[in-house]
Design a protein around this motif. Structure first.
Motif, PDB file in Angstrom:
ATOM      1  N   ALA A  45       7.338  33.802  21.287  1.00 47.03           N
ATOM      2  CA  ALA A  45       6.406  34.652  22.451  1.00 47.03           C
ATOM      3  C   ALA A  45       5.966  34.344  23.567  1.00 47.03           C
ATOM      4  N   GLU A  46       6.383  32.339  23.598  1.00 53.06           N
ATOM      5  CA  GLU A  46       6.068  31.541  24.625  1.00 53.06           C
ATOM      6  C   GLU A  46       6.755  32.449  25.791  1.00 53.06           C
ATOM      7  N   VAL A  47       8.631  33.124  25.643  1.00 52.15           N
ATOM      8  CA  VAL A  47       9.293  33.831  26.501  1.00 52.15           C
ATOM      9  C   VAL A  47       8.319  35.522  26.294  1.00 52.15           C
ATOM     10  N   GLN A  48       7.635  36.056  26.271  1.00 50.46           N
ATOM     11  CA  GLN A  48       5.708  36.667  26.613  1.00 50.46           C
ATOM     12  C   GLN A  48       5.445  36.667  27.217  1.00 50.46           C
ATOM     13  N   LEU A  49       5.252  35.808  27.191  1.00 56.03           N
ATOM     14  CA  LEU A  49       4.164  34.896  27.872  1.00 56.03           C
ATOM     15  C   LEU A  49       4.769  34.843  29.268  1.00 56.03           C
ATOM     16  N   LEU A  50       5.862  34.438  29.731  1.00 56.30           N
ATOM     17  CA  LEU A  50       6.498  34.751  31.031  1.00 56.30           C
ATOM     18  C   LEU A  50       6.897  35.739  31.451  1.00 56.30           C
ATOM     19  N   ARG A  51       7.279  36.525  30.665  1.00 55.58           N
ATOM     20  CA  ARG A  51       7.653  37.750  30.144  1.00 55.58           C
ATOM     21  C   ARG A  51       6.686  38.697  31.241  1.00 55.58           C
ATOM     22  N   GLU A  52       5.065  38.587  30.186  1.00 60.76           N
ATOM     23  CA  GLU A  52       4.034  39.527  30.748  1.00 60.76           C
ATOM     24  C   GLU A  52       3.032  38.849  32.174  1.00 60.76           C
ATOM     25  N   ALA A  53       3.083  37.732  32.398  1.00 58.10           N
ATOM     26  CA  ALA A  53       3.003  36.853  33.617  1.00 58.10           C
ATOM     27  C   ALA A  53       4.167  36.877  35.227  1.00 58.10           C
ATOM     28  N   GLY A  54       5.238  37.678  34.333  1.00 61.70           N
ATOM     29  CA  GLY A  54       6.158  38.958  35.977  1.00 61.70           C
ATOM     30  C   GLY A  54       7.073  37.424  36.255  1.00 61.70           C
ATOM     31  N   LEU A  55       7.126  35.681  35.629  1.00 60.18           N
ATOM     32  CA  LEU A  55       7.758  35.081  36.052  1.00 60.18           C
ATOM     33  C   LEU A  55       8.951  35.012  35.791  1.00 60.18           C
ATOM     34  N   LEU A  56       9.413  36.407  35.011  1.00 59.87           N
ATOM     35  CA  LEU A  56      11.286  36.558  34.671  1.00 59.87           C
ATOM     36  C   LEU A  56      12.110  36.844  36.199  1.00 59.87           C
ATOM     37  N   GLU A  57      10.652  37.920  36.759  1.00 58.87           N
ATOM     38  CA  GLU A  57      11.546  38.565  37.995  1.00 58.87           C
ATOM     39  C   GLU A  57      10.506  37.774  39.195  1.00 58.87           C
ATOM     40  N   LEU A  58      10.932  36.421  39.395  1.00 57.20           N
ATOM     41  CA  LEU A  58       9.970  36.405  40.008  1.00 57.20           C
ATOM     42  C   LEU A  58      10.950  35.451  41.852  1.00 57.20           C
ATOM     43  N   LEU A  59      12.651  35.447  40.490  1.00 55.06           N
ATOM     44  CA  LEU A  59      13.838  35.236  42.024  1.00 55.06           C
ATOM     45  C   LEU A  59      14.380  36.395  41.971  1.00 55.06           C
ATOM     46  N   VAL A  60      14.078  37.639  41.827  1.00 60.31           N
ATOM     47  CA  VAL A  60      14.363  39.360  42.182  1.00 60.31           C
ATOM     48  C   VAL A  60      14.001  40.010  43.402  1.00 60.31           C
ATOM     49  N   PRO A  61      15.123  40.282  44.233  1.00 59.04           N
ATOM     50  CA  PRO A  61      15.107  40.703  45.617  1.00 59.04           C
ATOM     51  C   PRO A  61      13.942  41.647  45.459  1.00 59.04           C
ATOM     52  N   ALA A  62      12.894  41.968  46.227  1.00 49.85           N
ATOM     53  CA  ALA A  62      12.528  43.187  45.973  1.00 49.85           C
ATOM     54  C   ALA A  62      12.555  44.502  45.930  1.00 49.85           C
ATOM     55  N   GLU A  63      13.587  44.535  46.574  1.00 49.12           N
ATOM     56  CA  GLU A  63      14.432  45.545  47.025  1.00 49.12           C
ATOM     57  C   GLU A  63      15.285  46.391  45.316  1.00 49.12           C
ATOM     58  N   PHE A  64      15.041  45.669  44.320  1.00 48.45           N
ATOM     59  CA  PHE A  64      15.675  46.125  43.392  1.00 48.45           C
ATOM     60  C   PHE A  64      14.428  45.833  41.559  1.00 48.45           C
ATOM     61  N   GLY A  65      13.341  46.009  42.906  1.00 45.15           N
ATOM     62  CA  GLY A  65      11.849  45.307  41.759  1.00 45.15           C
ATOM     63  C   GLY A  65      11.433  44.210  40.935  1.00 45.15           C
ATOM     64  N   GLY A  66      12.142  43.202  41.790  1.00 45.12           N
ATOM     65  CA  GLY A  66      11.835  42.452  41.846  1.00 45.12           C
ATOM     66  C   GLY A  66      10.643  41.521  42.980  1.00 45.12           C
ATOM     67  N   ALA A  67       9.884  40.449  42.584  1.00 47.22           N
ATOM     68  CA  ALA A  67       8.803  39.922  43.819  1.00 47.22           C
ATOM     69  C   ALA A  67       9.458  39.180  44.871  1.00 47.22           C
ATOM     70  N   GLY A  68      11.335  39.265  44.891  1.00 43.13           N
ATOM     71  CA  GLY A  68      11.276  38.809  45.918  1.00 43.13           C
ATOM     72  C   GLY A  68      10.708  37.079  46.643  1.00 43.13           C
ATOM     73  N   GLY A  69      10.945  36.669  44.907  1.00 42.94           N
ATOM     74  CA  GLY A  69      10.490  35.027  45.691  1.00 42.94           C
ATOM     75  C   GLY A  69      11.251  33.887  46.110  1.00 42.94           C
TER      76      GLY A  69
END
Length: 396
Positions: A45-69
């Motif tokens: 449940a805690e991982v789902q909370l992180l997922r819904e907040a967008g935190l799992l993709e924070l460091l994924v480059p924007a060109e691949f659908g991440g936040a590009g952080g």
């Protein structure tokens, strides 16, 4: 050779955006952190909370659908979450480092596919790389491999969609980083993580019995290229940030308790405990130490991005690793000390089980033993005195 896709440094807008997200998630986690810690269930449940907040993709480059952080932002998120729940902060910290194995290990031509798959699957990345427990055998079989053995302290393995594993190919001396799905045939997750603290970090033991590793599962070789070896200073910097966050959380909870007390010690001339200079002095000391660690952590968070975004030489890598070791020393000691001494100002009533102040100490005491801080002091001292660097490893 890997192509690290991280460039530039975080803008204030990026930092503020993700600080706000992290604070919201931390507020949710804080509401029942003690109850969840005691239940000691796998934190889906805690991982789902992180997922819904967008935190799992924070460091994924924007060109691949991440936040590009940037890593500076990720480290701040880790710190904010740790003030509420050290276990979930650890889960996310390891996820960021494990996920970035795409950048550190995979060849440039393979990275796009890995980034897209992690976004499409909304993967949490666990790991199984504990280097002091090297009981794995990776054997060539056709165009792939078979993995056998066992590994303890595999953080995130109980809840991650994928698990990063490092193992040496039998008879070759080549060390590979590869990815095993949590549901892989032959993988057994042993639900045995029952420790003093960090109880929801899903750091289970894993048993591998003839697990098939396809060529497409391999991220790449683990090499001594300076840029690739930045993964280790990165995770040490993540550790320091959640030790710092735990200290800040303990201070905030202690302040809340202290301000809620309407009386004073019978020998005191003050009307309340919070007005007593004895308690003000202790809190002031702990707050000042924490602020100093925070200043160093923030400086190094930005510096990590700056070094990562350029052509990294071995001397640059060594200097950064030692600077982060300095932070690891002071963050470890401040975290344990603050979480311990906050009881001196909150008194015996704060040791009541349902107060939960002990959660901060249990968490930081548990993880601060991950690798001996005395060896970090030696790392700093040897470099300062003689310019000597420690051998490359997953700890140095």
């Amino acid at each position: 050779m890997p192509r690290v896709p991280y460039t530039g440094t975080a803008s204030e807008a990026e930092l503020e955006r993700w600080r706000a997200v992290a604070r919201q998630v931390a507020g949710t986690l804080a509401a029942d952190a003690l109850a969840r810690d005691r239940a000691n269930k796998q934190p889906f449940a805690e991982v789902q909370l992180l997922r819904e907040a967008g935190l799992l993709e924070l460091l994924v480059p924007a060109e691949f659908g991440g936040a590009g952080g940037h890593f500076e932002t990720a480290f701040e998120v880790i710190r904010i979450l740790a003030a509420a729940d050290g276990s979930i902060s650890q889960l996310l910290a390891y996820h960021y480092i494990n996920q970035s194995g795409i950048a550190f290990y995979a060849p440039a031509e393979a990275q796009a596919d890995w980034w897209r798959r992690t976004v499409e699957g909304s993967w949490l990345w666990g790991d199984s790389v504990n280097p002091v427990d090297p009981n794995l055998v990776l054997t060539r079989e056709g165009d792939g491999y078979r993995l056998n053995g066992a590994k303890r302290f595999s953080t995130g393995s109980g809840v991650g969609e994928v698990i990063v594993v490092n193992a040496e190919v039998e008879g070759s001396g080549e060390l590979l980083a590869f990815v095993v799905p949590r549901e892989a045939e032959g993988l057994r997750i042993v639900d045995d993580w029952d420790y003093l603290g960090q109880r929801l970090s899903a750091s289970n033991s894993l048993v591998y019995r003839n697990v098939r590793i396809e060529p497409s599962d391999v991220l790449g070789p683990v090499t001594d290229e300076p840029v690739a070896t930045l993964l280790t200073p990165g995770i040490q910097l993540a550790f320091a940030n959640f030790y710092l966050g735990i200290a800040e959380g303990a201070l905030a909870r202690g302040r809340q308790i202290l301000l809620g007390r309407t009386n004073a010690w019978f020998l005191s001339q003050a009307e309340t405990y919070s007005q007593d200079v004895v308690f003000q002095r202790t809190v002031g000391e702990l707050k000042a130490r924490t602020a100093a660690v925070a200043a160093l952590a923030e400086k190094l968070g930005r510096r990590f991005d700056q070094v990562l975004g350029g052509a990294v030489s071995q001397p640059q890598r060594a200097e950064l690793a030692v600077a982060i070791a300095e932070l690891k020393v002071v963050a470890s000691e401040a975290g344990v000390d603050v979480a311990n001494r906050i009881f001196e100002v909150t008194g015996s009533s704060s040791t009541k089980s349902d107060v939960g102040l002990d959660l901060f100490w249990r968490n930081v005491r548990t993880h601060s033993l991950h690798d001996p801080v005395d060896y970090k002091k030696i790392e700093v001292g040897a470099y300062f005195l003689r310019g000597e660097s420690q051998p490359l490893s997953l700890y140095t």
